[in-house]
Write a protein that holds these residues in place. Structure first.
Motif, short mmCIF file in Angstrom:
data_model
loop_
_atom_site.label_atom_id
_atom_site.label_comp_id
_atom_site.label_asym_id
_atom_site.label_seq_id
_atom_site.Cartn_x
_atom_site.Cartn_y
_atom_site.Cartn_z
N PHE A 104 0.54 -1.00 -0.01
CA PHE A 104 -0.34 -0.21 0.11
C PHE A 104 0.49 1.26 0.52
O PHE A 104 0.74 1.53 -0.32
CB PHE A 104 -1.22 -0.31 1.09
N TYR A 105 1.91 1.54 0.19
CA TYR A 105 3.05 2.03 0.47
C TYR A 105 3.62 2.62 -1.02
O TYR A 105 3.86 3.91 -1.57
CB TYR A 105 4.17 2.09 1.47
N VAL A 106 3.46 1.19 -1.59
CA VAL A 106 3.57 1.36 -3.30
C VAL A 106 2.84 2.78 -3.79
O VAL A 106 3.34 3.10 -4.68
CB VAL A 106 4.46 0.17 -3.36
N GLY A 110 3.74 5.94 -4.92
CA GLY A 110 3.82 5.69 -6.59
C GLY A 110 3.48 7.33 -7.30
O GLY A 110 3.23 7.88 -7.79
N ALA A 111 1.58 7.03 -6.54
CA ALA A 111 0.66 8.23 -7.30
C ALA A 111 1.46 9.60 -6.42
O ALA A 111 1.13 10.72 -6.92
CB ALA A 111 -0.83 8.09 -6.30
N LEU A 112 2.12 9.80 -5.01
CA LEU A 112 2.28 11.40 -4.56
C LEU A 112 3.57 11.23 -5.21
O LEU A 112 4.03 12.15 -5.98
CB LEU A 112 1.98 10.92 -3.15
N LEU A 113 4.24 10.83 -5.55
CA LEU A 113 6.04 11.29 -6.13
C LEU A 113 6.04 10.77 -7.66
O LEU A 113 6.61 12.06 -8.09
CB LEU A 113 7.18 9.99 -5.71
N LEU A 118 -3.67 6.28 -9.57
CA LEU A 118 -4.28 5.62 -8.03
C LEU A 118 -6.09 5.56 -8.35
O LEU A 118 -7.31 6.76 -8.44
CB LEU A 118 -4.52 6.75 -6.78
N THR A 119 -6.43 3.69 -8.57
CA THR A 119 -7.98 3.93 -8.57
C THR A 119 -8.87 3.95 -7.66
O THR A 119 -7.81 4.07 -6.37
CB THR A 119 -7.97 2.68 -9.80
N ALA A 161 8.10 -0.69 6.75
CA ALA A 161 7.62 -1.09 5.48
C ALA A 161 7.24 0.24 5.02
O ALA A 161 7.57 -0.44 3.24
CB ALA A 161 6.22 -1.43 6.22
N LEU A 162 7.72 1.16 5.00
CA LEU A 162 7.13 2.18 4.48
C LEU A 162 8.23 2.38 3.56
O LEU A 162 9.09 2.75 2.63
CB LEU A 162 7.44 3.98 4.96
N LEU A 163 9.96 1.80 4.18
CA LEU A 163 11.25 2.72 3.83
C LEU A 163 11.05 0.82 2.93
O LEU A 163 12.05 1.43 1.84
CB LEU A 163 11.83 1.56 4.95
N TYR A 164 10.41 -0.01 2.74
CA TYR A 164 10.12 -1.29 1.67
C TYR A 164 10.28 -0.71 0.74
O TYR A 164 10.52 -0.71 -0.19
CB TYR A 164 9.94 -2.33 2.73
N GLY A 165 8.58 0.80 0.78
CA GLY A 165 7.53 0.87 -0.35
C GLY A 165 9.29 1.42 -0.85
O GLY A 165 8.47 1.65 -2.72
N LEU A 166 9.57 2.45 -0.19
CA LEU A 166 10.67 3.00 -0.53
C LEU A 166 11.21 2.85 -1.75
O LEU A 166 11.56 2.90 -3.03
CB LEU A 166 10.93 4.59 -0.60
N SER A 167 11.88 1.63 -1.47
CA SER A 167 13.12 0.82 -2.51
C SER A 167 12.34 0.27 -3.54
O SER A 167 13.18 0.19 -4.12
CB SER A 167 14.07 -0.17 -1.18
N THR A 168 11.13 -0.31 -2.98
CA THR A 168 10.16 -0.90 -4.43
C THR A 168 10.61 0.36 -6.01
O THR A 168 10.25 -0.34 -6.56
CB THR A 168 9.29 -1.37 -4.24
N LEU A 169 9.65 1.38 -4.84
CA LEU A 169 9.55 2.18 -5.70
C LEU A 169 10.66 2.48 -7.20
O LEU A 169 11.23 2.70 -8.24
CB LEU A 169 8.92 3.32 -5.45
#
Length: 315
Positions: A104-106, A110-113, A118-119, A161-169
């Motif tokens: 969900f962070y991804v 992704g929508a914010l940055l 974002l549906t 989880a937030l940091l992992y989402g940033l890494s994924t992006l």
């Protein structure tokens, strides 16, 4: 007639094995020391594999993609530190399920940055996951009154989880480079990054302790894990990979119960399927609309349809 299509596997949305929590706890080291040994031995194992395959030649990195890999490594390393701290302050079960909010962070980041689409459906699933998170966390006013260590642990899992989402992006924007090489850069980055925090005096232990830290966390759960993970993901469609979202937290909770006797309450258990189902719905690719059948002169349009092809790496 059915038309068979091939789908491209997306980057993994989770880089942990369900048994990782047990190895972290049994290592007997602080989270910073645990992660230091994970990246040290993981770099040695991954580096040996990459050299043996001859992938350092024509690696494909450019200054930009190398910089992105390094940035992703910073996020990954501190994500591990926070997650392992969450194990101590909550439990492997609670920290694992809360950490599972990373998809969900991804979506949101992704929508914010990057202004990714974002549906309304994704917003709805994020809301469902948020409700599940409230139930799973099990935070009560008493937790704030009693020093708040449990609340801190839940927060650490969320931040991990937030940091992992940033890494994924960041990692999704690296093209033309083998994932093994990206993972190698990320663990190598962690060595100088964590060196100032490593307590070598506290790292002295028996042979069993070194087995948990070096062999278990570094070689098995990092080097071998990444090699097997990427080999499997290269052959599986995204939909089947996403189904693992159901398996991972379930196995982690069973391990936590079997080894340490930790179990979550009934109310907390109600939140687990909400988070996991929402994660699955967000991670699974949306089927594309089937193309209409072509019209021919003098014939009515037919209602024939073709199987939809899953979109690769939609988020």
């Amino acid at each position: 007639m059915l038309l068979h299509t091939h789908t491209r596997s997306c980057p993994p949305e989770n880089d942990q094995f369900p048994t990782l929590g047990v190895f972290v706890v049994e290592s007997g080291a602080s989270p910073f020391d645990v992660v230091f040994f994970r990246v040290l031995f993981g770099a040695l194992a991954l580096g040996a594999y990459v050299v043996a395959r001859g992938w350092l030649r024509d690696h494909g990195f450019t200054p930009r993609t190398l910089g992105l890999a390094v940035l992703g490594g910073v996020f990954i390393v501190f994500n591990w530190v926070l997650l392992f701290q969450a194990y101590e302050n909550t439990s492997i079960s609670v920290a694992t399920v809360v950490y599972h909010t990373q998809p969900f962070y991804v979506v949101l980041l992704g929508a914010l940055l990057f202004r990714e689409r974002l549906t309304a459906a994704k917003v709805g699933w994020v809301a469902v996951a948020s409700a599940g998170l409230i139930l799973v966390s099990g935070v009560t006013p008493g937790d704030f009154a009693n020093g708040g260590s449990y609340v801190v642990g839940v927060g650490q899992a969320l931040l991990a989880a937030l940091l992992y989402g940033l890494s994924t992006l960041v990692t999704k924007r690296i093209t033309g480079v083998r994932p093994h090489l990206i993972a190698l850069v990320q663990v190598v980055v962690g060595i100088p990054l964590l060196l100032p925090f490593a307590d070598f005096g506290a790292m002295r232990g028996e042979g069993a302790d070194w087995g948990w830290r070096g062999t278990g966390l570094g070689i098995i759960h990092t080097g071998l894990m990444y090699v097997l993970m990427y080999a499997a993901y290269a052959k599986l469609p995204t939909a089947k990979i996403a189904v693992l979202a159901f398996v991972y937290p379930a196995v982690a909770m069973v391990m936590d119960w079997a080894v340490y006797g930790h179990r979550i309450g009934l109310v907390q258990a109600l939140g687990v399927p909400l988070i996991v189902t929402a994660s699955l719905r967000v991670t699974l690719p949306r089927p594309r609309a089937a193309a209409p059948a072509p019209r021919t002169a003098g014939r009515a349009p037919e209602a024939a349809s073709r199987p939809a092809t899953p979109a690769a790496c939609e988020s």
